[in-house]
Enzyme design. Sequence first.
Site, short mmCIF file in Angstrom:
data_model
loop_
_atom_site.label_atom_id
_atom_site.label_comp_id
_atom_site.label_asym_id
_atom_site.label_seq_id
_atom_site.Cartn_x
_atom_site.Cartn_y
_atom_site.Cartn_z
N CYS A 82 -67.68 5.25 -0.58
CA CYS A 82 -66.25 5.36 -0.30
C CYS A 82 -65.71 6.55 -1.09
CB CYS A 82 -65.50 4.06 -0.60
SG CYS A 82 -65.72 3.46 -2.27
N ASP A 133 -78.20 -6.36 -7.29
CA ASP A 133 -77.10 -5.71 -8.01
C ASP A 133 -77.35 -5.90 -9.50
OD1 ASP A 133 -74.15 -4.66 -6.86
OD2 ASP A 133 -74.22 -5.08 -9.01
N1 SAM Z 1 -72.10 -2.99 -0.88
C1 SAM Z 1 -71.06 -3.65 -1.64
C2 SAM Z 1 -70.11 -4.36 -0.70
O1 SAM Z 1 -69.99 -3.94 0.46
O2 SAM Z 1 -69.47 -5.33 -1.10
C3 SAM Z 1 -70.35 -2.69 -2.57
C4 SAM Z 1 -71.29 -2.01 -3.52
S1 SAM Z 1 -70.50 -1.11 -4.79
C5 SAM Z 1 -69.99 0.30 -3.99
C6 SAM Z 1 -71.85 -0.56 -5.72
C7 SAM Z 1 -72.61 -1.64 -6.46
O3 SAM Z 1 -73.81 -1.06 -6.96
C8 SAM Z 1 -71.89 -2.19 -7.69
O4 SAM Z 1 -71.71 -3.57 -7.53
C9 SAM Z 1 -72.85 -1.92 -8.86
O5 SAM Z 1 -72.90 -2.96 -9.80
C10 SAM Z 1 -74.17 -1.76 -8.14
N2 SAM Z 1 -75.21 -0.96 -8.84
C11 SAM Z 1 -75.05 0.13 -9.61
N3 SAM Z 1 -76.25 0.58 -10.03
C12 SAM Z 1 -77.19 -0.25 -9.52
C13 SAM Z 1 -78.61 -0.31 -9.59
N4 SAM Z 1 -79.31 0.58 -10.30
N5 SAM Z 1 -79.25 -1.29 -8.92
C14 SAM Z 1 -78.55 -2.21 -8.21
N6 SAM Z 1 -77.19 -2.19 -8.10
C15 SAM Z 1 -76.53 -1.23 -8.75
#
Ligand code: SAM
Length: 466
Positions: free
Chosen positions: A359, A258
């Site tokens: 979501c 993340d």
């Molecule tokens: N899968 C998680 C859970 O079930 O608890 C929720 C994930 S949330 C929808 C999306 C996440 O993607 C965020 O925490 C954000 O910081 C991360 N994110 C955004 N761009 C990213 C990237 N290029 N590489 C890794 N993580 C990223």
Amino acid sequence: MAVYTAAAAVLAGVESRQGSIKGLVYGSRFQNVKQLYALVCETQRYSAVLDAVIASAGLLRAEKKLRPHMAKVLVYELLMGQGFRGGGGRWKAVLARHQARLKAELARLKVQRGVSRNEDLLELGSKSDPATQIPRYVRVNTLKTCADDAVDYFKRQGFSYQGRASSLEDLRTLKGKHFLLDPLLPELLVFPAPTDLHEHPLYQAGHLILQDKASCLPAMLLAPPPGSHVIDACAAPGNKTSHLAALLKNQGKIFAFDLDPKRLASMATLLARAGVSCCELAERDFLAVSPADQRYRQVQYILLDPSCSGSGMPTRQLEDPGADAPCKERLQALAGFQQRALSHALTFPSLQRLVYSTCSLCREENEDVVQAALHSSSGTFRLAPVLPSWPHRGLSTFPGAEHCLRASPETTLTGGFFIAVFERQEVSSSASQTAKVVPQLAPHSAPKRKKKRQKPGAGTSARPCT
Ligand code: SAM
């Protein structure tokens, strides 16, 4: 164009947030705007009731070519409207075959809810915000306890256990201190909507995870066997990672990435509390993680749950679903990232199975992203036909989109969600050998539970590495 086709198109447009009912009706070029508007509004008003009747009558399972929005309009007209005044075409005969069952399901619903008129069903259903009717789902963390022990604990606290639910209706009618096991997910307890377990000792000790049912599907459908290597590409705050670790029984490896350090910090706490010890947590941009890196050569499973508009989250749902649509520029930017992340994930050399989830309710972040990735993978991956009995499917924007799953408060009693499961296509006899390692899901049969007892608060060992 017949009024029913036009109404179904408007409902689909509203659901995928292309606009408000009024805007789409006027933009439809259907001549009798007043008739179309009335039909769409009435169908929408009874949406939750119609979804329940259609699902329990098994209409969409029996009639594969009938699309969900068309079904909703036609069933409204059949059960609550004035018969097929607008024609109905070939579907009229199809609906006639299901008429008795549909009427019986509507009658059963009224008996269950103790009402006699169609309007009274509205009092209990769509008049109140369906998002507030979503039950409280509680995943039992099998790294620390088992469902039987959690059930016993709640029974000792005065809750009344009703066994495993057999249908969504059982969940919809839960009240008071009653609770159930979910009909689909083996270790998911279901409590009435107002139940608050944030202060519960089993939650505080990581034995229970408060997680919506739809958000439990990605790990369940990825189904990595113990010992396998998994990437959780956008992992924080980590509910799905902890679910993956439970499926792995802490055997194997999860590489969790993340970008957000704050979210990673709370994820480390969550994983430690949940007893996760097979996860390497890294503050990294997933797009910069090289598929050629030897550390990931055994990765056969990837979970990709990227940042999205969150338009399906119950707290963001308003009465008119068109009103809260994310702006076009934001959607484009999100979809661009989602597409890049998905295409990148599909290049990991040993990958066999990938789950993509959001979501969001927006087609741009869901079906469109999936379609583009399938196209750019040029036949290496296909969509796995998962959970055939799940009532809410992907919007039919490309052939095979029905293999995708959608979820919503009205249709599945969950938050709004989207899931697509990619699997590598078998191309040769050697590929068919590797395909054998991909588990065949039997999602309706609960896997045997192994009892594991541990006192609330017992030691945890997540290893965050940033
Ligand atoms: N899968 C998680 C859970 O079930 O608890 C929720 C994930 S949330 C929808 C999306 C996440 O993607 C965020 O925490 C954000 O910081 C991360 N994110 C955004 N761009 C990213 C990237 N290029 N590489 C890794 N993580 C990223």
